[in-house]
Design a protein around this motif. Structure first.
Motif, short mmCIF file in Angstrom:
data_model
loop_
_atom_site.label_atom_id
_atom_site.label_comp_id
_atom_site.label_asym_id
_atom_site.label_seq_id
_atom_site.Cartn_x
_atom_site.Cartn_y
_atom_site.Cartn_z
N ILE A 136 0.84 -1.20 0.00
CA ILE A 136 0.00 0.00 0.00
C ILE A 136 0.87 1.25 0.00
N HIS A 137 0.58 2.16 -0.92
CA HIS A 137 1.32 3.42 -1.05
C HIS A 137 0.35 4.59 -1.09
N LEU A 138 0.67 5.65 -0.37
CA LEU A 138 -0.10 6.88 -0.40
C LEU A 138 0.81 8.01 -0.88
N VAL A 139 0.36 8.74 -1.88
CA VAL A 139 1.12 9.88 -2.39
C VAL A 139 0.53 11.14 -1.78
N GLU A 140 1.26 11.75 -0.85
CA GLU A 140 0.74 12.86 -0.06
C GLU A 140 1.85 13.87 0.22
N ILE A 141 1.53 15.17 0.08
CA ILE A 141 2.51 16.21 0.35
C ILE A 141 2.23 16.94 1.67
N SER A 142 1.04 16.73 2.26
CA SER A 142 0.65 17.47 3.45
C SER A 142 1.09 16.75 4.72
N PRO A 143 1.92 17.39 5.55
CA PRO A 143 2.29 16.76 6.83
C PRO A 143 1.09 16.52 7.74
N VAL A 144 0.13 17.44 7.72
CA VAL A 144 -1.05 17.31 8.57
C VAL A 144 -1.89 16.12 8.14
N LEU A 145 -2.14 16.00 6.85
CA LEU A 145 -2.96 14.90 6.36
C LEU A 145 -2.24 13.56 6.51
N LYS A 146 -0.93 13.57 6.38
CA LYS A 146 -0.19 12.34 6.59
C LYS A 146 -0.41 11.82 8.00
N ASP A 147 -0.41 12.71 8.98
CA ASP A 147 -0.67 12.29 10.36
C ASP A 147 -2.07 11.70 10.51
N VAL A 148 -3.05 12.32 9.85
CA VAL A 148 -4.42 11.81 9.90
C VAL A 148 -4.50 10.44 9.25
N GLN A 149 -3.81 10.27 8.12
CA GLN A 149 -3.80 8.98 7.43
C GLN A 149 -3.13 7.90 8.29
N GLN A 150 -2.06 8.26 8.97
CA GLN A 150 -1.39 7.29 9.83
C GLN A 150 -2.32 6.78 10.92
N GLU A 151 -3.14 7.66 11.47
CA GLU A 151 -4.08 7.24 12.50
C GLU A 151 -5.18 6.37 11.92
N ALA A 152 -5.71 6.77 10.75
CA ALA A 152 -6.81 6.02 10.14
C ALA A 152 -6.37 4.62 9.72
N LEU A 153 -5.10 4.49 9.32
CA LEU A 153 -4.60 3.22 8.77
C LEU A 153 -3.52 2.62 9.66
N LYS A 154 -3.62 2.85 10.97
CA LYS A 154 -2.55 2.43 11.88
C LYS A 154 -2.37 0.92 11.93
N SER A 155 -3.38 0.18 11.52
CA SER A 155 -3.26 -1.29 11.53
C SER A 155 -2.64 -1.83 10.24
N GLU A 156 -2.36 -0.95 9.28
CA GLU A 156 -1.81 -1.36 7.99
C GLU A 156 -0.36 -0.93 7.84
N GLN A 157 0.35 -1.61 6.97
CA GLN A 157 1.72 -1.20 6.63
C GLN A 157 1.65 -0.30 5.40
N ILE A 158 1.91 0.97 5.61
CA ILE A 158 1.74 1.97 4.56
C ILE A 158 3.08 2.59 4.20
N HIS A 159 3.27 2.87 2.91
CA HIS A 159 4.45 3.58 2.44
C HIS A 159 3.98 4.93 1.89
N TRP A 160 4.61 6.01 2.34
CA TRP A 160 4.25 7.35 1.87
C TRP A 160 5.29 7.90 0.89
N HIS A 161 4.81 8.68 -0.08
CA HIS A 161 5.68 9.31 -1.07
C HIS A 161 5.14 10.70 -1.37
N ASP A 162 6.02 11.59 -1.83
CA ASP A 162 5.55 12.91 -2.25
C ASP A 162 5.32 12.97 -3.75
#
Length: 359
Positions: free
Chosen positions: A111-137
């Motif tokens: 699973i990969h999320l392409v996100e530039i917002s630090p605030v939204l990345k934090d929200v995504q981390q909480e929503a998907l805390k049970s998953e292994q997620i990779h973030w990219h800009d």
């Protein structure tokens, strides 16, 4: 005058008027003052609500669509499931919940999320805390391999250029200081090179029209098309827009669920423009991919079974939930709401069979 507007004023005073694209990029993505960089704009407490926040069925159906697409690809393992502009992570959370029963899908998915917002990345981390997620800009940082990309209300936020045809031909819209106020204003700069960015059918139209184009959107679509053509996969894009290029201004600002002045409150309102799906399709095709659609979002969701899904939920809903379910279905699918304004397009590897809902 806020800090971003002061910054833009100083830039204009130093180097001259800036393009609409440059203005949008700064308002949305300035690292310190940009709209997306320091806030969560989604939901009732924010400035707008997107489809995943309206109903969980939206993300569930897109997840099942991705699972069918993966099976059509030959069920590669591993593969990359990528969301561009994932908001709060709601769509991905619902998609993963819906695909748990699909044999092998989640074991194979990275699973990969392409996100530039630090605030939204934090929200995504909480929503998907049970998953292994990779973030990219950027999607270009997603590792090689077959991939399914989902882009819901992603392309509308990419910067556009605007061109207006006057007595002396085409000129590009720029943003300059307003000498009568402390604010900003639109001005025109003659630019014959603009003709190269326009569809043939519009170049010789009479004066008075305004045309919008998103070079960044075209470049991203071309890059995604080249990626899936070379490595396998698909792109599903859902957004509000139009199927035929034409004249008209669609650039708009949204703040507190209402329209706001585009040139005021820099960085404090969302800026978007309608997506030109014909040009988007051309960019995919020029990269070697095959395109399907565009079709209306309402038709797409109906073909995936959204009405049957809501009908299954209604008997289990209480008196308070039932009206909300009915309203959510109407908002997502009705022609006088999101059903027709929003379009859906798919790009695939040239050998991919017709994706679900595009048969």
């Amino acid at each position: 005058m806020n800090q971003l507007q002061q910054h833009i004023r100083k830039q204009i005073e130093t180097t001259g008027p800036i393009s609409v694209a440059d203005y949008m990029m700064q308002c949305l993505c300035h690292p310190k003052y940009g709209y997306y960089m320091g806030r969560d704009p989604f939901g009732r407490e924010g400035d707008f609500i997107t489809a995943p926040e309206i109903s969980q069925t939206f993300g569930e159906l897109l997840g099942l669509w991705a699972a069918i697409t993966w099976q059509q690809m030959g069920s590669p393992s591993p593969f990359h499931l990528v969301e561009l502009g994932p908001g709060r992570g709601t769509l991905m959370k619902d998609a993963l919940r819906a695909t748990k029963a699909v044999p092998g899908f989640q074991d194979a998915a990275h699973i990969h999320l392409v996100e530039i917002s630090p605030v939204l990345k934090d929200v995504q981390q909480e929503a998907l805390k049970s998953e292994q997620i990779h973030w990219h800009d950027s999607f270009t940082n997603v590792p090689d391999g077959p991939a399914i990309f989902i882009a819901n209300e992603f392309f509308d936020a990419l910067p556009i250029r605007q061109f207006e045809k006057g007595e002396k031909g085409w000129a590009e819209r720029f943003i300059d200081l307003d000498p009568d106020t402390d604010g900003l204003r639109f001005v025109l700069r003659k630019d014959e090179a603009a003709r190269a960015l326009m569809p043939e059918g519009l170049k010789d139209k009479p004066e008075g029209g305004l045309f919008e184009v998103s070079p960044m959107g075209q470049a991203i679509a071309h890059g995604l098309g080249a990626r899936i053509t070379q490595q396998g996969g698909a792109v599903l894009a859902l957004d509000y827009g139009y199927t035929e290029p034409g004249f008209g201004e669609t650039l708009q600002a949204l703040k507190n669920h209402a329209y706001a002045p585009v040139l005021k409150n820099c960085g404090e309102a969302d800026l978007t423009a309608h997506v030109d799906f014909t040009t988007l399709a051309r960019s995919f095709i020029e990269a070697g991919a095959k395109t399907w659609g565009p079709m209306n979002q309402g038709d797409f969701l109906e073909r995936l079974g959204i009405t049957q899904r809501f009908q299954a939920l209604l008997p289990h809903a209480n008196d308070e939930q039932r009206p909300d379910l009915i309203a959510a279905h109407k908002r997502l699918c009705s022609p006088d709401e999101m059903g027709t304004l929003f379009k859906v397009i798919c790009a695939t590897h040239p050998d991919h069979p017709a994706p679900a809902a595009f048969e």
